[in-house]
Design an enzyme around this catalytic site. Structure first.
Site, mmCIF file in Angstrom:
data_model
loop_
_atom_site.group_PDB
_atom_site.id
_atom_site.type_symbol
_atom_site.label_atom_id
_atom_site.label_comp_id
_atom_site.label_asym_id
_atom_site.label_seq_id
_atom_site.Cartn_x
_atom_site.Cartn_y
_atom_site.Cartn_z
ATOM 1 N N ALA A 11 0.882 -1.172 0.000
ATOM 2 C CA ALA A 11 0.000 0.000 0.000
ATOM 3 C C ALA A 11 0.919 1.220 0.000
ATOM 4 O O ALA A 11 2.145 1.051 -0.051
ATOM 5 C CB ALA A 11 -0.910 -0.035 1.221
ATOM 6 N N ASN A 102 2.540 0.963 12.559
ATOM 7 C CA ASN A 102 2.327 1.598 13.869
ATOM 8 C C ASN A 102 1.807 0.571 14.865
ATOM 9 O O ASN A 102 0.682 0.679 15.356
ATOM 10 C CB ASN A 102 1.321 2.741 13.741
ATOM 11 N N SER A 128 8.222 7.423 10.784
ATOM 12 C CA SER A 128 7.362 8.607 10.719
ATOM 13 C C SER A 128 7.691 9.467 9.526
ATOM 14 O O SER A 128 8.832 9.512 9.071
ATOM 15 C CB SER A 128 7.517 9.450 11.982
ATOM 16 N N LYS A 182 7.990 5.542 18.992
ATOM 17 C CA LYS A 182 7.104 6.050 17.925
ATOM 18 C C LYS A 182 5.743 6.434 18.500
ATOM 19 O O LYS A 182 5.136 7.422 18.086
ATOM 20 C CB LYS A 182 6.946 5.016 16.802
ATOM 21 N N HIS A 185 6.135 9.686 20.133
ATOM 22 C CA HIS A 185 6.232 10.658 19.035
ATOM 23 C C HIS A 185 4.826 11.071 18.598
ATOM 24 O O HIS A 185 4.517 12.250 18.437
ATOM 25 C CB HIS A 185 7.010 10.058 17.862
ATOM 26 N N ASN A 186 3.961 10.103 18.412
ATOM 27 C CA ASN A 186 2.602 10.408 17.967
ATOM 28 C C ASN A 186 1.806 11.154 19.037
ATOM 29 O O ASN A 186 1.024 12.043 18.721
ATOM 30 C CB ASN A 186 1.866 9.130 17.551
ATOM 31 N N GLU A 189 2.880 14.533 18.792
ATOM 32 C CA GLU A 189 2.251 15.053 17.563
ATOM 33 C C GLU A 189 0.822 15.545 17.872
ATOM 34 O O GLU A 189 0.415 16.635 17.441
ATOM 35 C CB GLU A 189 2.250 13.932 16.520
ATOM 36 N N ARG A 446 -6.956 10.672 52.950
ATOM 37 C CA ARG A 446 -6.861 9.216 52.739
ATOM 38 C C ARG A 446 -6.671 8.493 54.063
ATOM 39 O O ARG A 446 -7.205 7.411 54.293
ATOM 40 C CB ARG A 446 -5.716 8.888 51.764
HETATM 41 C C1 6PG Z 1 3.668 9.780 11.307
HETATM 42 C C2 6PG Z 1 2.225 9.882 11.747
HETATM 43 C C3 6PG Z 1 1.424 8.678 11.371
HETATM 44 C C4 6PG Z 1 0.035 8.631 11.989
HETATM 45 C C5 6PG Z 1 -1.051 9.447 11.362
HETATM 46 C C6 6PG Z 1 -1.922 10.194 12.340
HETATM 47 O O1 6PG Z 1 4.496 9.846 12.208
HETATM 48 O O2 6PG Z 1 3.962 9.696 10.120
HETATM 49 O O3 6PG Z 1 2.231 9.982 13.129
HETATM 50 O O4 6PG Z 1 2.136 7.579 11.841
HETATM 51 O O5 6PG Z 1 -0.480 7.347 11.875
HETATM 52 O O6 6PG Z 1 -0.557 10.350 10.459
HETATM 53 O O7 6PG Z 1 -2.587 9.406 13.216
HETATM 54 P P1 6PG Z 1 -4.070 9.701 13.733
HETATM 55 O O8 6PG Z 1 -5.015 9.150 12.698
HETATM 56 O O9 6PG Z 1 -4.162 8.949 15.016
HETATM 57 O O10 6PG Z 1 -4.229 11.176 13.896
#
Ligand code: 6PG
Length: 476
Positions: A11, A102, A128, A182, A185-186, A189, A446
């Site tokens: 893909a 991922n 990424s 990763k 990282h997300n 993001e 507590r």
């Molecule tokens: C990357 C992005 C990628 C991610 C989507 C966004 O690092 O290239 O983080 O891995 O899967 O672009 O994810 P969402 O659909 O959760 O917003």
């Protein structure tokens, strides 16, 4: 076999990774569940390098040099397991399977264990940069054994993005470490995107500015400390006009943000490890709030709005305040994300070098940004830095902006502009720097209702007060 690397799953991401390998001079074995995708890759891009297409898994594996290196680029979850199960019977001791999707890191830990038991290397690798990154140079975060990195690493480093000649790829750590990094990282993001969205909303509501005008402000910001891929594309998106209506594109997009799950995993793991990744959590919840159609419908027109409209008088000062608040909140989100990496590294024995992670995020990936250099420098100064936010550079930079940050968060609250990420980041900043927190009262409560015990400021040990008795204190 003659191919130096193989890619199965063609893909758009797998296809572009395969082309990237080929364009860099590697002979690439290619395979896909349906032959059409393999055939069209070779038909359309065969002139970019040397592809060795195969229709069956057996031929695909046979076309690879040993130790074989197979990159699997399919949907995370069941599809990944299915492809691995198909491949493994054809592989031999020492071969390397790379999962570049991922994947959720516990799945990577499980797969690594299973393949190791069969004498194979399993490399869970974060990749990424989206489609373009895969083709032109992504940021790559491979986990697994160091032994596998010795032969695989140089190939990945060749196709990775480069910043100042340094590849955005390095060995991360054992089993799930690459996919964990990763995942964070997300999460970052998500936080970055939410903070940018809040800054846009503040400029829109505070100044009554149009999307295009705000786009110009972002373009200007992209020449300074905030310079990054996400700020750059924000400027571009905001200036884009919808062809069908002639309106600003952002004004015709439905305001319900979706997600595929990596942000949610990051937040779940933050809770598991007890790390306050509030910026990432607020960003993830903000997407959920936006998608809560029934709740938003029920609230609209019922919950009173703020009574005073926001009338900003000094436009330039306001824009600068928003910029400083954005930068400070962004530093908090990264600081929290790096805390999460440190906690997981400790918990799972991964020994992750945080400075190196910031270095491989400087290029190729979605959160690539000028200020990542500063993070690398901070960890070079102090590899075990307990709090990035308190590093001398970041403490200074955030300290410079803190008055602006407070004005923006206070103004947003007064005038009813939702800024969950800006506000919670400021609350974190004030919490983490506080001399004394009201957590003392929580401990006392507590102990009162559940005899959960407390510690004292003036002597060691754990204690319990006989709350419903004579209120004497006992050693617990
Ligand atoms: C990357 C992005 C990628 C991610 C989507 C966004 O690092 O290239 O983080 O891995 O899967 O672009 O994810 P969402 O659909 O959760 O917003």
């Amino acid at each position: 076999g003659i191919a130096q690397i193989g890619v199965t799953g063609l893909a758009v991401m797998g296809r572009n990774l395969a082309r990237n390998f080929a364009r860099n001079g590697f002979t690439v074995a290619v395979h896909n569940r349906s032959w059409e995708k393999t055939a069209s890759l070779v038909a359309e891009h065969g002139d970019e390098g040397t592809f060795v297409p195969s229709e069956s898994v057996a031929d695909f594996v046979a076309s690879l040099e040993r130790p074989r290196k197979v990159v699997v680029m399919v949907k995370a979850g069941a599809a990944t397991d299915a492809v691995i199960d198909e491949l493994v019977p054809f592989l031999e001791e020492g071969d390397i399977v790379v999962d570049a999707g991922n994947a959720h890191f516990p799945d990577t830990v499980r797969r690594e264990n299973a393949l190791r038991a069969q004498g194979l290397h399993f490399v869970g690798s974060g990749v990424s940069g989206g489609e373009e990154g895969a083709l032109l140079g992504p940021s790559i975060m491979p986990g697994g054994t160091r032994e596998s990195y010795a032969s695989l690493g140089p190939i990945l480093e060749t196709i990775a993005a480069k910043v100042d000649g340094v590849p955005c790829c390095t060995y991360v750590g054992p089993d799930g470490a690459g996919h964990f990094v990763k995942m964070v990282h997300n999460g970052i993001e998500y936080a970055d995107m939410q903070l940018i969205a809040e800054a846009y909303d503040l400029l829109k509501q505070g100044l009554g500015a149009s999307a295009a005008e705000i786009g110009e402000i972002f373009a200007e910001w992209n020449t300074g400390d905030l310079e990054s891929f996400l700020i750059e594309i924000t400027a571009d998106v905001l200036q884009h006009v919808d062809a069908a209506t002639g309106s600003a594109f952002v004004d015709v997009v439905l305001d319900q943000a979706e997600q595929k799950g990596t942000g949610r995993w990051t937040v779940q793991n933050g809770l598991d490890l007890g790390v306050p990744i509030t910026g990432i959590a607020e960003a993830t919840f903000a997407r959920a709030l936006s998608g809560g159609v029934a709740q938003r419908e029920a609230a609209r027109g019922v919950l009173p709005a703020a009574t005073t409209p926001w009338e900003v008088t000094d436009r330039d000062a306001f824009v600068e305040d928003v910029r400083l608040a954005l930068y400070a909140s962004k530093v908090v989100a990264y600081s929290q994300g790096f805390d999460q990496i440190a906690a997981a590294s400790e918990q799972f024995g991964w020994d992750i070098d945080r400075g190196a992670m910031a270095r491989i995020w400087r290029g190729g990936c979605i959160i690539r940004a000028r200020f990542l250099n500063r993070i690398t420098e901070a960890y070079e100064r102090a590899p075990h830095l307990p709090l990035l936010l308190a590093d001398e550079y970041f403490a200074g930079a955030v300290g410079n902006g803190v008055a602006a940050w407070r004005r923006i968060v206070a103004g947003a609250a007064l005038h009813g502009v939702p800024t969950p990420a800006f506000s919670s980041s400021l609350a974190y900043y004030d919490g983490v720097r506080a001399e004394r927190l009201p957590a003392a009262l929580i401990q006392a409560q507590r102990d009162f209702f559940g005899a959960h015990t407390y510690r004292r400021t003036d002597r060691d040990g754990s204690f319990h007060t006989l709350w419903s008795g004579d209120r004497t204190e006992q050693d617990a």
